[in-house]
Design an enzyme around this catalytic site. Structure first.
Site, short mmCIF file in Angstrom:
data_model
loop_
_atom_site.label_atom_id
_atom_site.label_comp_id
_atom_site.label_asym_id
_atom_site.label_seq_id
_atom_site.Cartn_x
_atom_site.Cartn_y
_atom_site.Cartn_z
N GLU A 62 35.08 37.97 51.65
CA GLU A 62 35.14 39.56 51.50
C GLU A 62 34.22 40.22 52.58
O GLU A 62 34.41 41.33 52.95
CB GLU A 62 34.51 39.67 50.25
CG GLU A 62 35.85 39.33 49.14
CD GLU A 62 35.95 37.91 48.66
OE1 GLU A 62 34.97 36.96 49.42
OE2 GLU A 62 36.87 37.34 48.25
N HIS A 131 36.07 38.30 36.50
CA HIS A 131 37.50 39.14 36.52
C HIS A 131 37.58 40.26 35.56
O HIS A 131 38.74 40.82 35.46
CB HIS A 131 38.62 37.89 36.19
CG HIS A 131 38.72 36.80 37.02
ND1 HIS A 131 38.05 35.79 37.19
CD2 HIS A 131 39.88 36.63 38.03
CE1 HIS A 131 38.40 35.06 38.24
NE2 HIS A 131 39.41 35.42 38.56
#
Ligand code: TPP
Ligand code: TPP
Ligand code: MG
Ligand code: MG
Lengths: 326, 420, 326, 420
Positions: A62, A131
Site C-alpha cells: 500500500e 475489514h
C-alpha cells in the site's frame, strides 16, 4: 438516459468509467482492480475497456501504491487509488500524511498532487478483523487532506467525479455495507458542492448528523421517531474535512438539539469535533449537550458482536430520548 | 508415528551445545549412512517453467526429492536431512497432509452452509505446510499468515481453534504460547517482523530455538517483509522466512510482485535463499530442516521459497474464474502433493491398503468432529466487546462498559441473548 | 540522595537507566540510541553501561523497529523504543495500530505486548519539517494504546517507569522543547497513578487544561492573569488516553469555564474530545462553551512562523478573556 | 564548458528514437573512437576494504576510472561512456565540485552564524553528486534527499533556493518543475516511490526521459525503498536508484543496515546493481550515464551504489566525535574527490594555474552572493501559515485564517511584523 437507479457500487463504477473516458490522465490503481474488478467488483470491466496501462493491478504494497500514485500525479496524472479494505490503509499512512498531504504546501503551491484514495470502510458485513473499520478521523485530523463519504448512489457518483477533478488529495470513504443499496443517479445533473452537507430530512425537534453508512440508520430513526410524534431533522454531512459546520449550525439553531452518529469510536471521532464546534457556535441555542453515538473504545469486534458494537436504530433513538429529556 | 523433529533429527540436535558452535560441520544427520531402502535416486525432473539455475548455495534451482510421479530423486545437498526418515514417519507426513486437507474441506463446506463467514483454503499447499511444519521443533516458534492450517496441525493446535475467527466469534483467540504457534495475522507481511523480533529474543536468551515466519508471494512486496530481511540479517536472527509461492495473490499472478524468482530476494540481503518444490513434502521437510539448523547454529536467517499452487479460490468469497484459466489448475492437479507421496508409499514401502482405509476413517471422524464443534460454538457474550482491550484496564473502557451494560439492561423485558 | 534537580531529558535518561538496572528484560531500541545517545542525548551512556544487547542501534526503518519490538515483547522482553522525531513515527503506524494495539485483544488476553514507544514531540525548537509535530490524537483515537505526556522532570521519570511496568503498549510523548527545563525528581517517591490528571495550580474563575509542553504556557498564563485579578486553575492532564475526565469535571464544576490548550491542530485534536465530554458532563455548570487553543489546520509551518502557529501566552489569555466574556 | 549531457552524450542520444528500441546496441558513445589523449589506462586500484568481486553484470566490484592519485585506469565496460568527455568538460566537472563545496562551506558557516537553523553538508560527496547530476538530461527528473546540493547545482537550481528550508522560511518552496529537481524530502526513503511513479508516468507518456532517485545507505533499510524496487521492476520503470553510501546514517555505520554491499540488493529484485567509486567523478558520470541509458532504452531500473564518505558531521547539529574515529576521516581525505580530479587535470591536461585561480575567485564570489542573499532573505508573512494548505481551498482554513487575521489585528497598536 441520464437518470438511472443504481446501487452505490455500480454508481462508483460508472463514475470511474466516466472519469477514465473524459480525462486520459485519470488512472485507476490498486490490488486486484484489474481482471477481478476488485473484491467488491467496484472496478468491474474497467481494465477490459481501458487497458492495463490505465487500470493497473499493483504489487501488494500500500505504501508503494500511494507513493507511486504521488509520483504519477507529479507527472500530470490523476490516479484514483483503491485500498482494498479500511484496515489495510495503514501501511500507506506515512505516504499519505507526510507526503501526499503536505507536498502542495511544501512546494508553496508549485506542485499539485491530485490523488484520490478510495477506501471501502465500516462494518456490518460480517467480515474478519481489519475489514470493518472506520478510520476517517485519522485522516481528517491531518491538514492537506480532504475527507468525504457519500451515503447514496447519486452522491457516490458525483462526489467521486468532484474528488477526481479536485486538485487536492481526497480520501473517499465508501460505505461498503451500503454498496448494494440502490437509488437514483442523474449523470447529467449539476451536483452540489463537494464539501456541503445536506439536510436529508427536515424536522423540528432535534438534529441527527451523520455521514456514509449511518445516514440510513438516522433516516430510519427519524421515521421511527415520527411515529412517536418526534420530528427529527437529518443532516448528511457528506464531507468530514472540511466539515460543513454552517449547515449543522443552521439546523441546530432551529432544533436546539444535536446527536452525532458514526461507526468510528466516539473517543476522538469526528463527532467530538462537531460537538465541540457546534457547542461553541450554538452555546445559547442548545437545550441539551451534543450527544454522540458511535463505536466503543475497543478494537472492532468479531462479526458475531458487530450488531452490538455498531450504532443501530435503538442506540440512536436512545440518544434522542436522552437529549430530549434535558 | 508422525515426523516431529522433536523425535528425530532434533533429538540428535539437542545433544549438541547451543547456537554459535560448529559452524563448519553441517549437521549430524549429514553423516547418517542409513539410506531409503527402495528410493531410486536419479536426477531431478524440473518444472518446465523454470530453467535450471544455480542458487547462491550452488544447489540446482528447484529442490525436489519426490517427482510428481512419486519417484525419489537424489539430491546431494539435501538428502542427508531426510535420510533418517522412516517409512512410519513418511506415513505420518502422509497422514498430516490428508488430515489437513480433510479439515480444510470441512471448513469450506461449513462456510457454504453459513457456519463460517469466510474460509481461506490451503488446498494444494499441504506439502509445503506439513513438510515445513514437521521440520520445526517443539521449542521453535511459528508465525503464520491466515492459511497455515496444515502447519497448525503439525504444531498440535486443535484445528477447531482455527475456526473461531472465521466464524466471527473471536479474532484468533487461541493461546499462542501453548503450541508456540502465533495467531493468524491478516495484515499482509506484518508477522515477519514479529518473527524476527521473537528470534532476536530467542538468540538473546541463549537458546538454540529457531523461528519460522510464513508469508505469501504477494506479501513479498510489502515493505515490512523487506525490513524483516534487513533486521534478520543485521542481527543474524535465527529465523526462517518461509514463502509459500502459490503463484497468486488473490487475482494477481506472481509477475505482479516480482520479475525474478522470489528465493533470489534473499541474496541481496546477505543470506541464502532456496526454492523448493512446494508440492514435495519430503523436499520441504529437508530444506526447512536445513534452514532451521542453520538458524540454530547461529548462521542466521534463510529464505525458503516453496513453489506451489493455490488450487482453490483465494477464499470462499473469491471467484477465480474471473482471472485464471481452468487448465492451469488441471496441470497442477497432476502435481498433487498427497498423490505423489501416496504413489511413493504404495510402490516403495510396505504400506498396505489398511493404512489408507484407516486414514480415511480417521479423517472422516475429524470432519465430523469439526462440524460438531463448530455448530456448537457459542457466540461470545456482548460484554466481550470490552474484554482484553487492555491488560491493565482503561478508564474509558470501564465507563463505556458500564454504560453499555446499563443500556442492555434497559431492554430487560427482552431476552438477554448473552450467549456465554 | 533521592531528590535531584534534573532537566526532563536527564530524568528520562535516569528512568531508562533504572529500568535497565531493575529488569533484565528491558531493552532500549532505536536509531542512534547507542554511541550517540540519541539526537537529544536522552539515551546517553546507556549503551556503554548496558551493552549492545540491551541498548540497540537499529536499522533505519521504523516499522521494523516497532515490529521487531512486538516480537521481542512476545518473547518476554519489555522494549522501550525511541522514534527519533514525531514526524517519523508514521512508517511504524501500521504496526502500531493494527498489531501493537490489537494483539492483546486478538489473543483474548493470552499474550501481552508491553512495548513503550518514546516520541519527542512538539515544536518550538526551530527545526525543519517533520520535527515539530504533535500527532497524539492519531494514537489516542486507537483503542489498545495508552498515550501519555509528562510536563516536568518528576513526571518524566515516574511516568516512564510506570509505562515500562505497564503490560499495555504505551505511547510516551516527550515535550522536546522542555527537555532542558529543570525540576525536582524524587526517585524514591510513591508516584501518583499514571493516568490521573493533576491540578497544577488552583484557581477559581476558569480552568486551563493542557499536557506536555503546554502546561508551562498555561502556568505562565495563570500567573499573568493573576496580575489582572483573574484566578485560573491549571490541570495537567498527563494522560491523553485514557483522559482523566473526572479531574477536569471536578475543576470545571468549580470554575464553570474551561479552555483546553495543545499544540496539535484544534480540528479533531484531543481538545475536541475533552470539550465534547466535559460539555456533556457539566452542561448545567458551564457559563461558556469550552474553548480550544491549538494549532491551525495547516502543516506545521517553517520555523520562522512557529511562534505565530504555536499557542502562546497571548493566545491563551485571549481565549481566557473570550470565555470570561460569556 | 560544463559536462551536461544535454550537450554531449545526450545530443547523440536525442537523435535516437525513443525508448524500447535498440535494446541490443548499448549506446552511441560506446562506438566513439576518441580516447583521452594522455589517459594512461591501467588496471584499477581497489580500496582495500572490499575484495574484488563480480557484479551481476560481470563488472569488477568497484568501478573506478580515476585513482585517488588522479591516474586514469581503464575499464572496458564503462570507458565508452566517458571517452567523449573533453578536457573542457573535465574542467567543468571540477568546477561543479569546487562550487558545490564552496557553497556548502558557506552554508555551514551561515549556520554557525545563526543565519540557518541547520545544514546537512555534502562534504566528500561532491563527485558522486556531480558525476551523477551531470549524467542527467534536461528532461530527466531528479528526486533528491536533503543533501543533494551538488546535484541541484548541476540541475541549474540557484543554490540560494536550497537555503530557505534550513533558514526556516519555507519547507522547500522552489518550483520542482523549472529544473526537474524535486523538493528535498526529509522522511527517509519516501522519495524513491515518487521517483518510481514519476518514471512510470514518463514511460506511459512515451518519452525517453529517465528519472533518478537519490537515497542514502541508511535509507536502504526503509520499506519504501524496497517497495520502490518492486514497483520499478514490475513496471520496468525508467528509474535509476542512486544510493550514496557515505557509510554513515547519523551515528550508525552501514553494518547496521546491511551485511552485504548495498548494490547487491538490486539483483534480488531482478535488475542490475553496480558499485562505483563515489569519490571518482568520472566513474560516477560513466556509470550513471550507463544506467540512465538503460532506462531510456526501456531496460528498466538500475541501482547504483556510489561508495563514498561523509567527511563532515551528519548535520551541523551532529557531533561525530561521539561515534567515529578521527583517523577514519583522515584516510578518506586522501581520496578527496576534488583533489583527485585536480591531480589529473594538472598532470594529464593543459589546465593552467589561471583556471584554478579564476575558479577560486568565482567560488569566493558565490560564497559572497550566498551570504548576501541569505542575510537579506525575508521572513514569510504570518498569513503564509494558511497559504497552499489546499489547492482548491478549505472552509476550515478560511475560517482559521480569518480568525487569525482578526486576532493579529487586535494587536494593532504593536508593529505589524508581517515581513513580506
Ligand atoms: C496490508 C494488506 N493489504 C491487503 C490485504 C488483502 N489481502 C488479503 S490476502 C491478499 C493476497 C495475499 O497474497 P499472498 O501473500 O500471495 O498469500 P496467499 O493468499 O496467496 O496465501 C490480499 C491482497 C491484506 N490482508 N493486508
Ligand atoms: C523516516 C525517518 N526516520 C528518521 C529520520 C531521521 N534521520 C534523518 S537523516 C537520518 C540518517 C540518514 O542516513 P542515510 O540514509 O545514510 O543518509 P545520509 O544522511 O548519510 O546522507 C536519520 C535517521 C528521518 N529523517 N526519517
Ligand atoms: Mg499467494
Ligand atoms: Mg549515509
Amino acid at each position: 438516459m441520464a437518470v438511472k437507479k443504481l446501487p452505490i457500487a455500480k454508481a462508483i463504477n460508472e463514475s470511474l468509467r466516466t472519469a477514465l473516458e473524459n480525462d486520459p490522465k485519470v488512472l485507476v490503481m490498486g490490488e486486484d482492480v484489474g481482471k477481478l474488478g476488485g473484491v467488491f467488483r467496484v472496478t468491474d470491466g474497467l481494465q477490459k475497456d481501458f487497458g492495463e496501462e490505465r487500470v493497473i493491478d499493483t504489487p501488494l504494497a500500500e505504501s508503494g501504491i500511494v507513493g507511486t500514485a504521488i509520483g504519477l500525479a507529479l507527472r500530470g496524472y490523476r490516479p484514483v487509488v483503491e485500498i482494498q479494505f479500511d484496515g489495510f490503509v495503514f501501511p500507506a499512512y506515512d505516504q499519505i500524511v507526510t507526503q501526499l498531504a503536505k507536498m502542495h504546501a511544501r512546494a508553496l503551491g508549485k506542485v499539485k498532487v491530485p490523488v484520490v484514495i478510495r477506501i471501502p470502510y465500516g462494518g456490518g458485513i460480517g467480515a474478519v478483523e481489519h475489514h470493518s473499520e472506520s478510520p476517517e478521523a485519522l485522516f481528517a485530523h491531518v491538514a492537506g487532506l480532504k475527507v468525504v463519504s457519500p451515503s447514496n448512489a447519486s452522491d457516490a457518483y458525483w462526489m467521486l467525479q468532484q474528488a477526481i477533478q479536485s486538485d487536492d488529495p481526497v480520501i473517499y470513504f465508501e460505505p461498503k455495507r451500503r454498496y448494494w443499496d440502490k437509488s437514483e443517479v442523474d449523470t447529467e445533473a449539476v451536483p452540489g458542492a463537494l464539501h456541503r452537507a445536506v439536510v436529508a430530512r427536515e424536522g423540528a425537534d432535534l438534529t441527527l448528523a451523520a455521514y456514509g453508512p449511518m445516514v440510513k440508520v438516522c433516516m430510519e430513526a427519524a421515521a421511527a421517531a415520527e411515529e412517536e410524534g418526534k420530528s427529527l431533522e437529518v443532516v448528511d454531512l457528506r464531507s468530514i474535512s472540511p466539515m460543513d459546520f454552517d449547515t449543522v449550525q443552521r439546523s441546530v439553531e432551529k432544533t436546539r438539539r444535536l446527536v452525532v452518529v458514526h461507526e468510528a469510536p466516539v473517543f476522538l471521532g469526528s463527532g467530538a469535533e462537531l460537538a465541540a464546534r457546534i457547542t461553541e457556535r450554538c452555546f445559547y441555542h442548545l437545550e441539551a449537550p451534543v450527544l454522540r453515538v458511535g463505536g466503543y473504545h475497543a478494537p472492532y469486534p468479531p462479526a458475531r458482536l458487530e450488531d452490538e458494537y455498531l450504532p443501530g436504530l435503538d442506540r440512536v433513538l436512545d440518544a434522542v430520548d436522552r437529549s430530549l429529556a434535558y | 508415528m508422525t515426523v516431529d523433529s522433536a523425535d528425530s533429527t532434533a533429538a540428535a540436535q539437542q545433544a549438541q551445545p547451543p547456537r554459535k558452535r560448529a559452524a563448519a560441520k553441517k549437521t549430524a544427520a549429514k553423516k547418517a549412512t542409513h539410506t531409503k531402502k527402495a528410493a531410486a535416486k536419479k536426477s531431478p525432473k524440473r518444472s518446465p517453467e523454470t530453467a535450471p539455475r544455480e542458487t547462491p548455495q550452488g544447489q540446482s534451482e528447484l529442490v525436489q526429492l519426490l517427482t510428481p510421479e512419486g519417484e525419489r530423486v537424489a539430491n546431494p545437498e539435501f538428502d542427508a536431512y531426510v535420510d533418517a526418515v522412516t517409512d512410519d514417519e513418511l506415513r505420518g507426513l502422509y497422514r498430516d497432509m490428508v488430515m489437513s486437507r480433510r479439515f480444510d474441506a470441512e471448513a469450506v463446506t461449513l462456510q457454504r452452509q453459513g457456519e463460517l463467514g469466510l474460509w481461506p483454503s490451503l488446498l494444494g499447499q499441504e506439502a509445503a505446510q506439513v513438510g515445513s511444519g514437521r521440520a520445526t521443533r517443539r521449542d521453535d516458534y511459528v508465525f503464520p499468515t491466515y492459511r497455515e492450517h496444515g502447519v497448525a496441525w503439525c504444531r498440535g493446535v486443535d484445528p477447531t481453534n482455527l475456526l473461531g475467527m472465521f466464524r466471527g466469534v473471536n479474532n484468533g483467540g487461541w493461546d499462542p504460547g501453548s503450541n508456540n504457534f502465533h495467531l493468524y495475522t491478516i495484515v499482509i507481511g506484518s508477522q515477519t517482523l514479529h518473527a524476527t523480533g521473537y528470534a532476536m529474543g530467542a538468540a538473546k536468551d541463549g537458546t538454540d530455538s529457531a523461528v519460522i515466519a510464513y508469508f505469501g508471494d504477494g506479501a513479498s512486496s510489502q515493505g515490512d517483509v523487506a525490513e524483516s530481511f534487513t533486521f534478520a540479517a543485521v542481527y543474524n536472527a535465527p529465523v526462517v522466512f518461509f514463502c509459500q509461492n502459490n503463484q497468486w495473490a488473490i487475482s494477481e499472478p506472481t509477475e505482479r510482485q516480482t520479475r525474478v524468482p522470489l528465493y533470489q530476494r534473499a541474496q541481496g540481503y546477505g543470506f541464502p535463499g532456496v526454492r523448493v518444490d512446494g508440492n514435495d513434502v519430503l523436499a520441504c521437510l529437508a530444506v526447512t530442516r536445513w534452514a532451521l539448523e542453520r538458524a540454530r547454529r547461529g548462521e542466521g536467517p534463510t529464505l525458503v521459497e516453496a513453489f506451489t499452487y493455490r488450487m482453490g479460490a483465494h477464499t470462499t468469497s473469491d471467484d477465480p474464474t474471473r482471472y485464471r484459466a481452468d487448465d492451469e489448475r488441471a496441470s497442477w492437479e497432476a502435481k498433487d502433493p498427497i498423490e505423489r507421496l501416496r504413489a511413493y508409499l504404495a510402490s516403495q514401502t510396505d504400506t498396505d491398503e489398511g493404512f489408507f482405509a484407516e486414514l480415511d476413517a480417521e479423517s472422516e471422524a475429524l470432519g465430523k468432529r469439526v462440524r460438531e464443534v463448530v455448530r456448537a460454538m457459542p457466540d461470545p457474550g456482548h460484554m466481550a466487546i470490552f474484554e482484553n482491550v487492555y491488560a491493565d484496564g482503561h478508564a474509558l473502557v470501564d465507563e463505556e462498559r458500564a454504560q453499555f451494560a446499563a443500556y442492555q439492561a434497559s431492554f430487560a423485558d427482552e431476552p438477554a441473548g448473552e450467549g456465554v
